[in-house]
Each structure stands twice: as C-alpha cells, then as structure tokens.
Write an enzyme that holds these catalytic residues in place. Structure first.
Site, short mmCIF file in Angstrom:
data_model
loop_
_atom_site.label_atom_id
_atom_site.label_comp_id
_atom_site.label_asym_id
_atom_site.label_seq_id
_atom_site.Cartn_x
_atom_site.Cartn_y
_atom_site.Cartn_z
N LYS A 151 2.76 0.97 16.33
CA LYS A 151 3.90 0.99 15.43
C LYS A 151 3.94 2.28 14.61
O LYS A 151 5.00 2.85 14.40
CB LYS A 151 3.81 -0.21 14.49
CG LYS A 151 4.98 -0.33 13.51
CD LYS A 151 4.76 -1.50 12.56
CE LYS A 151 5.93 -1.67 11.60
NZ LYS A 151 5.63 -2.63 10.53
N GLN A 152 2.79 2.69 14.14
CA GLN A 152 2.77 3.79 13.18
C GLN A 152 1.41 4.45 13.19
O GLN A 152 0.46 3.94 13.77
CB GLN A 152 3.08 3.26 11.79
CG GLN A 152 2.01 2.35 11.22
CD GLN A 152 2.52 1.57 10.01
OE1 GLN A 152 3.16 0.53 10.17
NE2 GLN A 152 2.26 2.08 8.83
N GLU A 173 0.62 -2.44 12.90
CA GLU A 173 0.72 -3.91 12.84
C GLU A 173 1.10 -4.55 14.18
O GLU A 173 1.19 -5.77 14.27
CB GLU A 173 1.73 -4.30 11.76
CG GLU A 173 1.21 -3.96 10.37
CD GLU A 173 2.29 -3.98 9.29
OE1 GLU A 173 3.45 -3.68 9.62
OE2 GLU A 173 1.95 -4.29 8.14
N TRP A 224 0.83 -1.22 0.00
CA TRP A 224 0.00 0.00 0.00
C TRP A 224 0.86 1.26 0.00
O TRP A 224 0.37 2.35 -0.27
CB TRP A 224 -0.99 -0.01 1.16
CG TRP A 224 -0.39 0.17 2.53
CD1 TRP A 224 0.68 -0.49 3.06
CD2 TRP A 224 -0.82 1.08 3.56
NE1 TRP A 224 0.92 -0.06 4.34
CE2 TRP A 224 0.02 0.89 4.68
CE3 TRP A 224 -1.85 2.01 3.66
CZ2 TRP A 224 -0.12 1.61 5.87
CZ3 TRP A 224 -2.00 2.73 4.85
CH2 TRP A 224 -1.14 2.53 5.94
N ASP A 225 2.14 1.10 0.28
CA ASP A 225 3.07 2.21 0.21
C ASP A 225 2.89 3.00 -1.09
O ASP A 225 2.88 4.23 -1.10
CB ASP A 225 4.52 1.68 0.22
CG ASP A 225 4.87 0.90 1.48
OD1 ASP A 225 4.05 0.08 1.92
OD2 ASP A 225 5.98 1.10 2.00
#
Lengths: 663, 663
Positions: free
Chosen positions: B513-514, B433, B291-292
């Site tokens: 994580k993000q 994640e 998906w980046d």
C-alpha cells in the site's frame, strides 16, 4: 431387516454423485464408484487407483489417476426403464443392479477382488422381453472423469479376444493398462474414440462374465470361483472385526456399512501406502492422506487388524524425509508432516485452497503452513498404536526417530515471552479451520506437549485458559461474537461460500467448524474430569456447525464420558451413515470436496468401542465402562490387544472381556 | 503566477467534495469546508469543531461534531449563473467566491479568525443587474452533514438582531451554540426547520458583514478590523515558516498550499489537542489522531513552531493513561497507543474497519490490535522532538515515562524462540496495511528496538532479513506472488474493493500500500548506506500502490539519499498537491475516507527540508547535503533549532545556515 445390504429403488440419475459414494466397491488397490454401468464421466463414474499420483495436463499438483472403466455396459433397443434397483452386499463387497426395461431385464453384479486386487469381476444377465434382439454394448470406457483436467495420454486401444486400453500419465508417464476378457463370443467390436466395446445382439436369456485386469497380465477365470475366494477374504475380515449390536438393526446396518468402507479402502496389497481422506472415491483432496487416518481410522485397524495399523504408521515413518523437508522449507527443525500427504510424505496442500465465490479469486488459506497439530497427531497415533499393540519393534525401527523429529519441530516452532520459559504456539490453525491464525489453540498445544513429553523433552507448554469452567479453544475465543448457528448461517449470501477466512460468516464469531476442544478432551481423557468435559461440551456443541465429518464422533465420544448416550446416539448415527445418507457438503468455497468419508466410518467404530463400551487401556490393563444408548440391548465385538485375540460383551451394566480362540 | 492563491473557474457542483477539501479554511478550533455558501448537507458543507467528540444517535463510537453552518447564504430570483470562480487566499486564509448571475453579481469572502478562534467572519457584496430586487437569504443552516447519522438534538432556534441555533449532542449533551450578528438590518426573518435566516430584498449594490460565533458570547466588530488582526497572525506564521523556492513557482504554490493546511489545523488555542488525520475537514476516521501527526507533521512544527510541536507531544504524554488501558485490555504491560486516538488517548479504532463490497458484511481488520508500531512512532516523535528542540523539560515531565511505558509494552508483546534471546515481533501490521498479521515487519522491529534502547533496556531485536541486498519487509515477503501493480489492479471486480484482507487483490502479492521499508530507512538513516537505500527503493517503489497519502514523501525523501532529486520531484508534487488536485481515494472497502491530508502536507515540508536541503542534526550539530531538483534554483527557509532562530539558504552545491534575528 437385512443388516448386510443396502438397496435403493428407482433410477435416480440426479443422485449419481451420492450413489457413486454410497455404492462404492474397493479392495484397497482400486475403488470403483457406485455409478451404474452405463454411466460415464458426466455422472462421475470412476475407477480410482490407490497410490498412483500424477499431474493432470497444465496442473501444478499431483492427484490420483482414474483408469479407463472396464466395467462399462449399456443396453440398446431395450426401451425405457420400468423398474430399477441398485444394491450393495456389504458382507461380501458386491455391487448389483437390477433393471427392468420395456424390452429386457438386466441384472449385473460386480466386485473388486480381495484376493487379486488387480481384478474386477462382472457378471451380466440379460433376458429379452418380447420381439427382436436387444443390444448389449460393454467393454472399456476411456471417457475418464477428471475433476482437474485429463491425466492420461498416448492411448492405445486394442480390440479382439482381449480388449485393452493402455495409456500413460501426463507427468511421470506411468503406464495404465486396462484389459478385459469375456468368455462369451461377441457379435462385433466397436471402437468409440479411445474406448473399445464388445457388441452382443441378444435374443434369449444370456449371462456374460467379464474379468477386468488393471495393470497386469489379463486374468481369466470363472466368476463363481473368483467370487468364492473373494467372499472368503471378506468372511475372515468380518470375523475379526464385526461388531454385533443387539436390539438395534438400524444401528447395526449403519455400523456394518461403516466398517465395510474401512475394509474396502485398506491398502493390504502393498507397503508404503495409507488411506486418503476420501478413500478411493475419486480425486478429491488430491487423494492425499490427512490426520483423518491417524486419529480417526487408526483405532479400528489397531483393534482389528494390527498388521494393517502398523502399515499405516509405517507410511508415516517412511514419510519422515518429506516431513523434514517441509520443516526445513519453513525454516524449522525436525519434522513438519504434510497436511495433505502423498507418496513418501510429499506435501501437496497449496496455499490457496478455496475460491472466493463472489470474485472468483483464490483465497489464501493456512492449512498447509499453520495446521501444525498434524505432527502431533502423527506422533500421537504412533504412540497409541504401540501402547495398544505392544509393537515395540516399530518404536525402535523409526518410531522413536519420528517422535523426536516431531518434537524438534515443535521446539523450533515455539515461542517464549521475554520473561517466561513456557512454550507458546502462536499463529496456528486448529481442527476448527474456521478460525485461522489463532494463538495457543488448546488442541495444538496439548498435542505438542504430548510429543515433547514422549520425546523425553522437559519443556512446559502453555496450558489452555479456562473461563467459567470451560476450556478456551484459543486465546481470545470468548471475545468473539456469540452469534447463534442459525444467525450465522442466515448471513450467507451464496450457498457455496467458505465460512472461514477473514470475510467468512464464522470467522469473527464463536461458531466453529468441528470438534476442537472436545477432540482434545477425547484424546487426553486423563486431563479432565467428567464434569469438566460436560461443561465444555455444553458450551461448544451448540456452537459447532459440524461442517466436517470428523466432528460428530468426537462429540459422541465425549458425551459418553458424562454418561449421556442419548446425546451421543444421534451423533453416532450421523457418523455411521455419512455416506449412506449422502447429501454432505460437496462444495466448499467453490472447491469440490465430494466423496466417501472413511474417517466418519472410523469415528463410528470409535463411538461404539471407546464410547458405548468405554473400552480403553491404562498402563497395559484393559478397562471399560459401558454407556449404552437405550436403543441398544447389548454389544459384542472382537479385538486384538497386545497380540491377544479377545472379545468384549457389553451389557447396560458391565463389560466382559474374554480371550478368543482363532477359528 | 500568484503563488499565494488558488482559484477554480466554473461552477462545479459535482466536485463539491473535492472543493470542500481544496478550499478549506480553519484556525485549529474550527474547520469550514470549502463548499459554496448555498451548499448544504447533500454537498458536504460542514463546520467541523476540533476536539468535540460525541456519539451519533445509535452509534457505538464517537466522532467529531459538525456545527450548524452560520455562513450559509443564497440568492433568490437572480437567474442562472453566467460566470463563477472560487478562490482561496492562502497567505491570509480567506475564502472567496465571485459569481455572476443573470440578474446579480455576488461576491463573498470568509475567514476563520486566527485571533479569536470562535469567530467566523463573512462579507457579502451583491450588485443587482437590471430590473427588480434579488433576494438574499442568509443565516444559520441547521441541516448538518453527518456521515454516520445526526449528532445534534434538542434544537433551539432564535431569530432577531442576533440569530442563534443552539443544540446539544446526543451522547454527552455538550452544548453547541452558533450565533450570528449582522450589521445591516434585514427585511424579514425566515425559519426553516431548525434553521434561521435573514432575508434581504436588494435593489442596489449592498455589502453585508456577518460575524458568526461558535460556542461563546456573540461577537461584534467591523470586518476590516477583524481581518487586519487575523492577517497579522498569518503574517507572523509565514515569516516563521515560509519556504522560498527559487525558480519553480508551481512547486512554490504547492508547498505554500501544504503549509497553509498545516497552519489551519494546528490547535493553538487549547491544551490537550492534536491534529486529526483528515484535519478539520469532516468526520472521516472519527476525527482521530493517527501516527500521521507524530511522524509526518511533527517535523514541520518542530522546525517552525516548537511550542506547538511540544503541545502535540504533550497530547501523547497526556494520553498515556489511555495507552496503558489499551495495553492492559490486551494483556500487555506498558503503553499500547491507540491507532485512532481521541480525547486522552481513547482508542476508537474498531475491529471491523472495512466492508466487503460483495457481501455487505463487515470484515475483521487488524489496525487496532496489530499495528503496534504506533507506540514506537510516538516514542520516536517525542525523542526526535526533544533532540531537535532541546526541550528536556518534556523528557522529565512525562516524556521519559512515556518512552519507558512503550518499551514495557514492546517487551511484553515480544517473543523469543526456545533457543534464542532475540526478541521477535510476530503477528503485526506494518505501515503497509495490505499485508496483515506478518512476522518481524522491519519497520515495526526497528521502532521497537529504538524504543527499548531509549528506555535503557538491553534487549536485542530481530534484525530484518536482507535478500539480494534488499531489506525484506517482513518474514516471507519475497515468497509472495511477484505480480505487477497493473496486473493486480486488473483483478479488481469492484472499484471500492479493499485491496488488503485475506481476499483482497494485494494480500497474496508483493504489491504494498505504502512505503514501509523505505519509511524505516528514512527514519533511521544511520542504519543504511546510500547504496542500500537505493537498492531497496528500486525494489519497493514499483511495487507500491501509493494507496496512502503517507507514501510518496517517504520515497521522495529516500530518493534524495541516493542523489536522485529527479525521482523525488514528482513524488514531492504528489504530496504537496494531495488536496489541491483532489481525486484521491474517497472510498476504501465501502468506507468513506475522504477529507484533507495534512500528513501529505507535512510530508511535502519534510521533502524540501530533509530531502532537497538534506538538513538533519547529529549529536547537536546541524548537517545538510543539498539534493535540489533541476527545477529549483535554490531554496531558503527559516527554522528554529534548540531555541535558536536560523535560516537555511540552499543552492545546488551547498547549504548555508545562518542565525536569524527575530523581526
């Protein structure tokens, strides 16, 4: 052979943990671990009180409280042990030890009174050998074994004619008072810390009788008199429950032993109690009540002591508020029963039940929040008890409300797909705890369907998938790695590793902890043909670690369904001898899980009555289909069905059921 | 300072991995790691081919194939290094190294031709110092760096005027042919294994030009001519994309560097390709498209090179069969896009993506089967591309079918409660994640809702819970342990431990994580007020490990929403300098994840255009709201909107958008 007594020769301090379970005595109010009289906390000596839950210092959960040990006794100046044996009279619940020291012979008997459950009786006989006196030190040992830190504080110790150690629990400040009366005058009193002992310098054969009272006015009385009354209760218990196995003394002993354990932990003395998963053998699993009682022990009590069975179910009815509270906590309707249930249904299972042995970090487990079958197990046990006993009063007095509340829980927990109205139960944990967070576990869905149906709800629940004739344990099970049990075991890097959880050796494989599909097949026999049962059995049994003592009996019971008593027999032995053989898992993922296994004992009873005798009821009629192992010539057992006392006589070909007169 | 060149002084073999990423050159067909010419496999030298996927020997998955390195060159007899620098001309995509040995000066330039993508050009200048000849060995190094075992077999090596190393891939037997032409006659040919080198004994200043051809007829030509044509392409790329930052040269360099990376990996030469998550820097993540590309790189290409943006989306349209196959595999309808996508959408993500560093056992992860937002990300990127570009042809030619198929997938994956018709998405993995298998991840639900809406479906999707004004990342997030990032980090027992999964340090805590909620807030700005964004930002940012290079830009973008360019600025720097600073995670749970970070580069572009300039379109109208960091005096950048070339000039107060003539 004596089928009513177990004996171990030789002094085995390294087996103190196993012997503590093996030689346990109890009367439902108190359990006394079968450790020797001179053993203390370091060898897991414990006097465990039923239904007394409190927080240890600095702990966040409650667990059973162990009382100071009034049965403590040790010899001094007697030299080394020359010969030793330890024995349990399972006919009358008497523990004895017989030890020959270099300079004395020591014989001690003890029992936990079935008449006055607050009382422990002990008789000590000492015969000095040769010169000089030997010294007996006996009294109340306040050095209590606690697996998670001390529970008692504010000790108060009194010596004199009556010894007394009183204390309070940390959290609720419940009083714990142990007193001791000895008819023989002591030579001195010795205090050690909070412990208090009598000291006797003994020069000739001497017998002392000690009466220990737990939480009550100190009792007095002669040992023989108290024993007679106690033994009479046991006699009655056995006359209503003993199973006679013709032709197989080994099996007879093992079964007697199993039923002994069930009788020893049954709470006959008070309302509001049930039976913890590890009986009264200590603090394991926080002394909590699990589905073990509902599914594995209930059949024994239902058939032999329906008032007690009713009491166990009453505990669940009384726990409805706790179950409602738990459901609400998670945002659900109805009653979500506790996975680990304490007083009035309080959930004491935590979110972190095992420890990663490599990192030392707690691991999130899902017993508490995902093992939703518990609400179905409770409803199932209640309905089955009522069906068997005819006790419709319980249905009217809370039972129906319980089933309805469990059904409401399942409805609120269920999901439907966008284009279907069939209920699915996703993200659950079935009996096989090595596979967490699965969808549509066959056992769970069936329990939910049962509950909904008994509540009069019309929902349809997703049926299990059947692949090559085998019921799939949960969606996707057969997509997991098909590694053998030995392969999977060989992947362990530490003996105490937890097999489940995401990093565990079983998690991504088809290796399961315990009977899951086959447990469902036993509990819902009408759903499956004998051939279907056999096909699933042959798939799952080799994939089962039997990492739970609940596993073997379900495989034994279902093996009888397809006529294979030879497959059932070793599993019967395994169930019946769980605590006799010892050596079971004492550690799982860094957590102590040792203790007795009354559910395995209940399982052994189920195997004999429902498996080997094939006894069941259908619409109020008793049916039976014998499937005797070749080791048995016959079977005979009493039971009660719908208030009528009956007995079954089982031969290889048939089962005769007769009315039985109360003696 | 020179904002178009990066330079590192000193010879740093220990930084070979970082420099390999930092000094990468590429042209979309081939990526050449920025290692020195004398480096071989042990220092991660690699010539990575785009879109050539094959299985290594004994492997079950495909990954990119590295070609033999035709740029190899080393000096012999030159003594120790006295002085060294390495440099990258990011304006024209030229790598150079300048090394002073005791007995020679060596200067080498190389570039990957933007005109003829099969060609790498190299010019070597050597000046001997003092006595005796130095020896230059250069040619084709067949010692290929492979992270999961060799990909090439059946080598055939030819020396002569043209050097050639040809081989075939193991699985599909794809031919890989590297040839080299050198205009200067060599003194000898040396073969080493499958490698083939020219040897020059050099006694005076000498310049050699080498032309390396990958898979094609060997090309010839003068270096200067080929460079001029190559530089002209770069000039055009920059004239359409360069952002001018007034007043902040550091930021200007970092942003130039980011856009350089995006240009270097863009597949301009062929249909059917997209951009892997680690660009063309090696075999990490199997060279797969994540998906980046859709969410983080698409904005750059949409604004500056819409034909390329269309090509990237065409890759997704062409991948529909693979996505349908994946959905069917899991029993769903429609299109479930691959988490790691290779040719034609083949899913190459495995069920076991990390290794338990303590037991060495693979750990089941859920990227492949639970990260369902990917289908929404693809649909979102497609719709946003069409909205911006006005390219409705793509909608008619597969785009609509793609969105419909993704919507069908979401419908079949969704659940409803028994008494509700609102769709819920349970058991998913969001962008964060570290928290696997959660219910109703706000990001995932919003992506699904978007997709359903764009497909014209009328379902309602569960909205996120809002607790104290903060959007909850998933059901129950705020019930997790609220431990600080430093506390959680201190719990690590091994530097390469995976933070997620059931036993990981982050799993049971609120550490993420993000960006997850904030990523959703950026992508759906109309859903939230600036104050709501700020409230969630202040909750989540301190709880974010930023363990992904995708994280910083989302926090920077959303900080601009509430006027805090000062909070955004360091996050902009972090995104833009991801590969310049190096030192990012090269290992996660025992798995190599090193390489370049084109999504972070794309993120840096988004921060400048959508954040600092606040540029967006609404119903066909362009809007902008500047939020310049104090370090910037202004901004200027070209872009294309609905086929019209425009430029934006941003000052602290306003944004001026003008039509732009094509030069």
């Amino acid at each position: 052979m004596d089928v009513w007594r177990i004996t171990r020769e030789g002094c085995e301090p390294e087996n103190a943990a196993d012997n503590g379970n093996r030689f346990l005595i109890g009367n439902g109010f108190v359990g006394v671990r079968g450790t020797l009289e001179e053993y203390r906390a370091d060898k897991q000596a414990a006097v465990t009180l039923a239904g007394v839950y409190d927080r240890a210092q600095n702990q966040t959960w409650r667990e059973p409280v162990n009382a100071p040990n009034g049965l403590y006794a040790r010899l001094e100046n007697a030299g080394n042990i020359v010969k030793h044996s330890q024995s349990l009279d399972i006919l009358r619940g008497v523990h004895s030890r017989d030890t020959r020291y270099e300079r004395a012979a020591l014989y001690i008997e003890r029992f936990a009174s079935m008449v006055d459950v607050h009382v422990l009786c002990q008789r000590i006989t000492i015969e000095p050998i040769g010169e000089g006196p030997v010294t007996l030190v006996c009294g109340i040992d306040a050095d209590v074994w606690d697996i998670n830190g001390p529970h008692l504080t504010d000790f108060h110790t009194v010596g004199g004619d009556v010894l007394r150690v009183s204390a309070r629990t940390y959290e609720q400040r419940l009083p714990i008072v142990v007193s001791e009366v000895c008819h023989t005058p002591h030579d001195e009193i010795r205090a050690e810390g909070n412990s208090i002992f009598r000291v006797f310098h003994i020069t000739r054969q001497t017998t002392l009788e000690r009466v220990i009272t737990l939480n009550g006015e100190p009792r007095m009385g002669k040992y023989d008199d108290m024993f007679s009354a106690h033994a009479a209760v046991w006699e009655r218990l056995w006359s209503d429950s003993a199973v006679t196995i013709v032709g197989d003394d080994e099996a007879q002993l093992a079964l007697n032993y199993s039923l002994y354990h069930l009788h020893s932990v049954a709470p006959r003395h008070a309302e509001g109690l049930s039976i913890p998963a590890r009986g009264l053998s200590g603090q394991t699993y926080k002394g909590a009540v699990f589905w073990d009682t509902d599914i594995f022990m209930m059949p024994f009590f239902t058939l032999t002591e329906p008032e007690l069975a009713a009491r166990l179910m009453r505990y669940r009815v009384d726990s409805l508020p706790g179950a409602r509270e738990k459901a609400a906590q998670y945002g659900y309707d109805g009653a979500f029963y506790a996975w680990e249930s304490q007083e009035r249904g309080a959930e004491v299972c935590t979110d972190f039940n095992v420890v990663d042995v490599f990192t030392g970090r707690p691991v999130r487990t899902y017993f508490r929040d995902k093992q939703i079958h518990i609400s179905g197990d409770v409803a199932y046990a209640l309905c089955k008890y009522i069906e068997w006993s005819g006790d419709s009063a319980l249905w009217d007095d809370g039972g129906q409300a319980l089933v309805r509340a469990c059904a409401d829980f399942f409805v609120s927990r269920a999901f439907r797909r966008a284009h279907s109205d069939v209920l699915e139960f996703t993200d659950v944990l079935g009996p096989d705890e090595y596979h967490e967070r699965v969808d549509n576990n066959a056992f769970t869905n069936r329990m939910a369907a049962f509950t909904l149906e008994r509540a009069g709800y019309l929902y349809k629940v997703r049926a299990p998938r059947v692949i090559n004739g085998v019921v799939e344990q949960f969606d996707g099970y057969f997509g997991l790695e098909d590694a053998s049990l030995s392969e999977v075991r060989a992947r362990l890097r530490h003996p105490n590793e937890y097999w489940g959880a995401q990093g565990g050796v079983a998690y991504s494989t088809q290796i399961i902890k315990q009977a899951d599909v086959l447990a469902m097949m036993h509990l819902f026999p009408g759903d499956f043909t004998d051939a279907e049962v056999e096909r699933s059995w042959r798939c799952y049994e080799p994939r089962t670690e039997h990492g739970s003592s609940l596993s073997a009996c379900m495989y034994a019971l279902t093996a009888c369904r397809f006529g294979r008593a030879d497959l059932a027999y070793p599993l019967f032995t395994k169930s019946a001898r769980a605590d006799l053989d010892g050596g079971g898992k004492a550690w799982a993922g860094g957590v102590y899980i040792g203790g007795t296994h009354p559910a395995a004992a209940g399982g052994a009873y189920m195997i004999v009555t429902e498996g080997f005798a094939g006894l069941r009821q259908e619409g109020g009629a008793l049916k039976a289909r014998p499937c005797l192992p070749e080791q048995f010539e016959g079977l005979e057992f009493p039971f009660i069905f719908r208030g009528k006392r009956k007995s079954a006589r089982v031969t290889r070909d048939k089962v005769e059921i007769e009315e039985r007169r109360h003696d």
